[in-house]
Motif scaffolding. Structure first.
Motif, PDB file in Angstrom:
ATOM      1  N   CYS A 158     -95.923  76.247 -81.749  1.00  0.00           N
ATOM      2  CA  CYS A 158     -94.855  76.810 -80.895  1.00  0.00           C
ATOM      3  C   CYS A 158     -95.145  76.729 -79.395  1.00  0.00           C
ATOM      4  CB  CYS A 158     -94.609  78.274 -81.259  1.00  0.00           C
ATOM      5  SG  CYS A 158     -93.922  78.515 -82.903  1.00  0.00           S
ATOM      6  N   SER A 159     -96.408  76.516 -79.005  1.00  0.00           N
ATOM      7  CA  SER A 159     -96.783  76.488 -77.571  1.00  0.00           C
ATOM      8  C   SER A 159     -96.148  77.649 -76.802  1.00  0.00           C
ATOM      9  CB  SER A 159     -96.334  75.156 -76.937  1.00  0.00           C
ATOM     10  OG  SER A 159     -96.721  74.066 -77.721  1.00  0.00           O
ATOM     11  N   PRO A 160     -96.456  78.883 -77.186  1.00  0.00           N
ATOM     12  CA  PRO A 160     -95.779  80.037 -76.586  1.00  0.00           C
ATOM     13  C   PRO A 160     -96.245  80.338 -75.166  1.00  0.00           C
ATOM     14  CG  PRO A 160     -97.502  80.781 -78.063  1.00  0.00           C
ATOM     15  CD  PRO A 160     -97.460  79.289 -78.190  1.00  0.00           C
ATOM     16  N   LYS A 161     -95.330  80.951 -74.411  1.00  0.00           N
ATOM     17  CA  LYS A 161     -95.656  81.416 -73.056  1.00  0.00           C
ATOM     18  C   LYS A 161     -95.229  82.874 -72.927  1.00  0.00           C
ATOM     19  CE  LYS A 161     -93.554  77.662 -71.036  1.00  0.00           C
ATOM     20  NZ  LYS A 161     -93.515  76.722 -72.179  1.00  0.00           N
ATOM     21  N   LYS A 162     -95.953  83.607 -72.107  1.00  0.00           N
ATOM     22  CA  LYS A 162     -95.640  85.017 -71.875  1.00  0.00           C
ATOM     23  C   LYS A 162     -94.189  85.155 -71.418  1.00  0.00           C
ATOM     24  CE  LYS A 162     -97.126  89.066 -69.306  1.00  0.00           C
ATOM     25  NZ  LYS A 162     -97.969  89.645 -68.262  1.00  0.00           N
ATOM     26  N   GLY A 163     -93.509  86.162 -71.964  1.00  0.00           N
ATOM     27  CA  GLY A 163     -92.144  86.445 -71.532  1.00  0.00           C
ATOM     28  C   GLY A 163     -91.079  85.700 -72.315  1.00  0.00           C
TER      29      GLY A 163
ATOM     30  N   PHE B 104     -98.623  88.521 -83.219  1.00  0.00           N
ATOM     31  CA  PHE B 104     -99.266  87.571 -82.292  1.00  0.00           C
ATOM     32  C   PHE B 104     -98.371  87.374 -81.065  1.00  0.00           C
ATOM     33  CE2 PHE B 104    -101.537  85.229 -86.040  1.00  0.00           C
ATOM     34  CZ  PHE B 104    -102.465  86.257 -86.128  1.00  0.00           C
ATOM     35  N   ALA B 105     -97.059  87.267 -81.308  1.00  0.00           N
ATOM     36  CA  ALA B 105     -96.109  87.051 -80.206  1.00  0.00           C
ATOM     37  C   ALA B 105     -96.076  88.257 -79.267  1.00  0.00           C
ATOM     38  CB  ALA B 105     -94.720  86.759 -80.775  1.00  0.00           C
TER      39      ALA B 105
ATOM     40  N   GLY C 265     -97.101  88.910 -75.016  1.00  0.00           N
ATOM     41  CA  GLY C 265     -96.116  89.405 -74.058  1.00  0.00           C
ATOM     42  C   GLY C 265     -94.742  88.798 -74.249  1.00  0.00           C
ATOM     43  N   CYS C 266     -94.417  88.411 -75.473  1.00  0.00           N
ATOM     44  CA  CYS C 266     -93.089  87.867 -75.773  1.00  0.00           C
ATOM     45  C   CYS C 266     -92.146  88.985 -76.235  1.00  0.00           C
ATOM     46  CB  CYS C 266     -93.179  86.818 -76.885  1.00  0.00           C
ATOM     47  SG  CYS C 266     -94.161  85.364 -76.455  1.00  0.00           S
TER      48      CYS C 266
ATOM     49  N   LYS D  70     -79.904  86.278 -74.069  1.00  0.00           N
ATOM     50  CA  LYS D  70     -80.330  85.165 -73.201  1.00  0.00           C
ATOM     51  C   LYS D  70     -80.862  83.978 -74.011  1.00  0.00           C
ATOM     52  CE  LYS D  70     -81.297  88.051 -69.193  1.00  0.00           C
ATOM     53  NZ  LYS D  70     -82.338  88.645 -68.339  1.00  0.00           N
ATOM     54  N   GLY D  71     -80.649  83.997 -75.322  1.00  0.00           N
ATOM     55  CA  GLY D  71     -81.056  82.859 -76.151  1.00  0.00           C
ATOM     56  C   GLY D  71     -82.472  82.972 -76.692  1.00  0.00           C
ATOM     57  N   ILE D  72     -82.802  82.055 -77.614  1.00  0.00           N
ATOM     58  CA  ILE D  72     -84.097  82.041 -78.307  1.00  0.00           C
ATOM     59  C   ILE D  72     -84.945  80.889 -77.791  1.00  0.00           C
ATOM     60  CG2 ILE D  72     -85.210  81.767 -80.577  1.00  0.00           C
ATOM     61  CD1 ILE D  72     -82.491  82.757 -81.813  1.00  0.00           C
ATOM     62  N   ASP D  73     -86.167  81.195 -77.374  1.00  0.00           N
ATOM     63  CA  ASP D  73     -87.100  80.137 -76.932  1.00  0.00           C
ATOM     64  C   ASP D  73     -87.887  79.558 -78.109  1.00  0.00           C
ATOM     65  OD1 ASP D  73     -86.594  80.331 -74.094  1.00  0.00           O
ATOM     66  OD2 ASP D  73     -87.666  82.246 -74.141  1.00  0.00           O
ATOM     67  N   ILE D  74     -88.306  80.450 -79.040  1.00  0.00           N
ATOM     68  CA  ILE D  74     -89.138  80.029 -80.174  1.00  0.00           C
ATOM     69  C   ILE D  74     -88.555  80.623 -81.447  1.00  0.00           C
ATOM     70  CG2 ILE D  74     -91.387  80.397 -81.298  1.00  0.00           C
ATOM     71  CD1 ILE D  74     -92.644  80.332 -78.491  1.00  0.00           C
ATOM     72  N   TYR D  75     -88.375  79.769 -82.447  1.00  0.00           N
ATOM     73  CA  TYR D  75     -87.979  80.245 -83.770  1.00  0.00           C
ATOM     74  C   TYR D  75     -89.057  79.871 -84.769  1.00  0.00           C
ATOM     75  CZ  TYR D  75     -85.503  80.488 -88.266  1.00  0.00           C
ATOM     76  OH  TYR D  75     -85.152  80.753 -89.564  1.00  0.00           O
ATOM     77  N   PHE D  76     -89.610  80.882 -85.457  1.00  0.00           N
ATOM     78  CA  PHE D  76     -90.578  80.633 -86.529  1.00  0.00           C
ATOM     79  C   PHE D  76     -89.801  80.649 -87.833  1.00  0.00           C
ATOM     80  CE2 PHE D  76     -94.153  80.958 -89.314  1.00  0.00           C
ATOM     81  CZ  PHE D  76     -95.211  80.378 -88.622  1.00  0.00           C
TER      82      PHE D  76
END
Length: 351
Positions: A157-162, A181-182, A186-187, A230-236
């Protein structure tokens, strides 16, 4: 206990046998509980280990192994008339393998039976070094599902804070960990599940920012819009089908979808289509499927991260425990009807 043909003692060995290939939803009647005998001594020169199985893991991927052999399966089909296989926690009774000795604990692929003879394979069997946590955790949090959550979230997913993160089947073995984990990163995290009890668990125990019962939503697209204005950045992705369709409409530009499972499709003869795929182009979405065994080289790194989190109380973890091998088929079948609350474990013996 009696004496066997090669001079060693024998013991009775209860087993869960697949009666025949399964189509549609698996039923308890697809399995038999049989009792055989096992020699408690390895053959001279064997490089295998004889183990007593303590805990077994019920996992959705096991459904793909119940059908007729297919070219596309991630794991080999089960053989009717033989014990089914899955991840378990075991104690070594006798070893002909250089890496294991009597009394060692291991987790990895074993038969659904009281005793198994296993030839340890790297990335399929792991010696348990940390015994100051519950051993059953190696069927989940510290085993294959935990590693799946870790690799899928951090590597795929290469997650980023926020960022905003959505997890489906969020109260299961993998989902409950992905959400936590998310949150650590800070997600903003929302999960879906199939009952009020599970939704409450997501919000009150696992610390999700929000959660909803997908069975109570007439319009999944609207539900996701409500949770993610505001939409979804990451969907697992654990579910597939209509949920994936609704997610695609709510993804942000450069969103990432890690495809871990599609439990809504496993028991269908004809899989549902996905209709909103053009959003992948417009929104530059990256969809990536992954299999946990591609990431087992990071297992020691995962343990270094997660064991302190357990000891410091930073991770909550819920198990649904079935007592006794004879309860195994009911527990496994229940996964596909959402009966489990948390990680489904079958206890054969605690020692």
């Amino acid at each position: 206990m009696s004496t066997g043909g090669n001079g060693g003692a024998t013991a009775t060995n209860k087993q869960v046998i697949l009666r025949d290939y399964v189509s549609g939803f698996p039923k308890e009647s697809d399995f038999d509980i049989t009792t055989t005998t096992v020699e408690l001594k390895l053959l001279e020169g064997s490089n295998s280990v004889l183990v007593k199985n303590l805990y077994l893991s019920c996992d959705p991927y096991m459904r793909s192994r119940m059908g007729k052999p297919a070219a596309s399966g991630i794991a080999q089909a089960y053989t009717p008339g033989k014990p089914i296989l899955g991840f378990g926690v075991s104690r070594v009774i006798e070893s002909g393998h250089a890496d294991y000795k009597e009394g060692d604990l291991m987790w990895g692929v074993v038969g659904w039976e009281e005793y198994s003879v296993v030839t340890p394979i790297p990335d399929m069997h792991f010696k348990i070094q940390h015994t100051d946590v519950p051993l059953s955790y190696y069927t989940g949090l510290l085993g294959m599902p935990g590693m799946t959550a870790y690799a899928g979230f951090y590597e795929v997913c290469s997650p980023k804070k926020g960022e905003t993160v959505y997890v489906s089947a969020a109260s299961g073995a993998v989902g409950q960990l992905v959400g936590q984990f998310a949150k650590m990163m800070g997600c903003y995290v929302v999960g879906s599940a199939g009952s009020k009890e599970k939704v409450d668990l997501l919000k009150n125990k696992f610390g999700f920012d929000d959660a909803f019962n997908y069975k109570e939503e007439q319009d999944l697209t609207a539900a996701l819009k409500r949770c993610f204005p505001k939409g979804i950045d990451i969907y697992f992705e654990n579910v597939g089908g209509k949920m994936l369709d609704a997610v695609l409409l709510n993804m942000n530009i450069h969103g990432r979808i890690a495809v871990c499972g599609m439990i809504s499709q496993y028991n269908l003869e004809n899989h549902e289509g996905v209709h909103n795929l053009s959003n992948i182009i417009y929104k530059r979405i990256r969809i990536q499927g992954f299999a946990v065994f591609d990431f087992y080289d990071k297992y020691s790194q995962f343990l270094e991260f997660v064991i302190p989190c357990i000891k410091e109380g930073k991770i909550a973890y819920v198990e649904d425990v079935a007592e006794g091998l004879e309860k195994g088929p009911e527990a496994l079948v229940g996964l596909f009807h959402g009966k489990n609350v948390g990680k489904q474990v079958v206890v054969i013996a605690r020692e």
